[in-house]
Scaffold this motif. Structure first.
Motif, short mmCIF file in Angstrom:
data_model
loop_
_atom_site.label_atom_id
_atom_site.label_comp_id
_atom_site.label_asym_id
_atom_site.label_seq_id
_atom_site.Cartn_x
_atom_site.Cartn_y
_atom_site.Cartn_z
N SER A 1 5.04 -4.91 2.18
CA SER A 1 3.59 -4.90 2.07
C SER A 1 3.12 -3.69 1.27
O SER A 1 3.87 -2.74 1.03
CB SER A 1 2.95 -4.88 3.46
N ASP A 2 1.85 -3.74 0.87
CA ASP A 2 1.20 -2.62 0.20
C ASP A 2 0.16 -2.04 1.15
O ASP A 2 -0.73 -2.76 1.64
CB ASP A 2 0.52 -3.08 -1.10
N ILE A 3 0.28 -0.75 1.44
CA ILE A 3 -0.59 -0.09 2.40
C ILE A 3 -1.22 1.16 1.78
O ILE A 3 -0.51 1.97 1.17
CB ILE A 3 0.18 0.32 3.68
N ALA A 4 -2.53 1.27 1.92
CA ALA A 4 -3.22 2.50 1.52
C ALA A 4 -3.35 3.35 2.76
O ALA A 4 -3.91 2.93 3.78
CB ALA A 4 -4.60 2.17 0.95
N ASN B 1 -6.13 3.87 7.47
CA ASN B 1 -5.19 3.08 6.67
C ASN B 1 -5.72 1.67 6.42
O ASN B 1 -6.49 1.13 7.22
CB ASN B 1 -3.84 2.98 7.37
N ARG B 2 -5.28 1.08 5.33
CA ARG B 2 -5.67 -0.30 4.99
C ARG B 2 -4.42 -1.08 4.56
O ARG B 2 -3.64 -0.61 3.73
CB ARG B 2 -6.66 -0.29 3.82
N LEU B 3 -4.26 -2.27 5.17
CA LEU B 3 -3.20 -3.18 4.73
C LEU B 3 -3.76 -3.99 3.57
O LEU B 3 -4.60 -4.87 3.76
CB LEU B 3 -2.76 -4.09 5.87
N ASP C 1 -4.50 4.68 -3.92
CA ASP C 1 -3.10 4.47 -4.30
C ASP C 1 -2.32 3.87 -3.13
O ASP C 1 -1.94 4.59 -2.20
CB ASP C 1 -2.44 5.79 -4.74
N ALA C 2 -2.13 2.57 -3.17
CA ALA C 2 -1.36 1.90 -2.13
C ALA C 2 0.12 2.13 -2.37
O ALA C 2 0.59 2.21 -3.52
CB ALA C 2 -1.66 0.41 -2.12
#
Length: 225
Positions: A176-179, A148-150, A196-197
């Motif tokens: 927040s937007d998280i992938a 995962n990526r913040l 696609d976050a």
């Protein structure tokens, strides 16, 4: 000669009276205060000076809660809670707290995704840590990993604040937007996409004993917004 002396004496007396009159009036004017130069309450342009604001420690009964600068608007109940915390802990700064909560949010998420229990132990209280640890164990048992990526924290706002005995508790709503990507034991993509976050809303509560020498806040409770 006598007539000339008398005339000159009369002229001298007349000039003396005029000079006394002029000097007398000037002396009277010089005794008046010229506001633009001598009144300490005015500036050089003659307008009243604005008194410097009193420092929190100088104002009677002041509580060192700073005026809202970058914080989103908070409700009166939240403001009261922040003031109570600040009264109990003079080092408390709500603006620094929000900045710290954003850093903690990122650190905790990344530690959970990586399965770093030791890092989580230092950032969470016991109940929250045990919940994260159980989820990590279940993930490992299933042979799954998270990639995962913040991407960004769009918003962080204090939604609740209270002082219960000697424990301060502050709730922050993060948007927040998280992938998110889940892979199996072979590294095959199971779910999600790094391209696609998705928007995530988390409501986290942090706590701290106000009389503790340790300045760090611990994650006390998690919920979804």
């Amino acid at each position: 000669m006598t007539v000339e002396i008398v005339i000159l004496a009369m002229i001298a007396a007349f000039l003396g009276l005029r000079l006394y009159s002029v000097l007398g009036r000037r002396a009277e004017h010089e005794e008046e205060t010229i506001a633009a130069r001598f009144d300490p309450r005015r500036n050089a342009a003659g307008s009243p000076r604005v008194a410097a604001p009193a420092k929190p420690d100088e104002a009677a009964g002041a509580v060192p809660v700073k005026t809202q600068r970058d914080l989103p608007a908070v409700s009166p109940a939240v403001e009261r809670g922040l003031r109570e915390i600040a009264a109990a802990d003079r080092r408390f700064d709500p603006f620094a707290f929000v900045d710290g909560s954003r850093s903690a949010y990122r650190m905790i998420l990344e530690a959970f995704w990586k399965g770093d229990k030791e890092e989580l132990r230092h950032l969470c209280d016991r109940d929250v840590y045990e919940g994260f640890a159980a989820a990590i164990d279940a993930r490992l048992e299933a042979g799954e990993t998270l990639d995962n990526r913040l991407i960004r924290i769009e918003e962080s706002a204090i939604s609740a604040a209270s002082l219960d005995g000697g424990t301060a508790r502050i709730t922050v709503r993060f948007r927040s937007d998280i992938a998110s990507v889940t892979r199996d034991a072979d590294g095959v993509l199971v779910a999600g996409s790094l391209d696609d976050a998705i928007e995530a809303v988390d409501v986290w509560t942090f706590s701290r004993a106000v009389n503790s020498p340790d300045p760090d806040w611990l994650l006390d409770e998690t919920d979804e917004g």
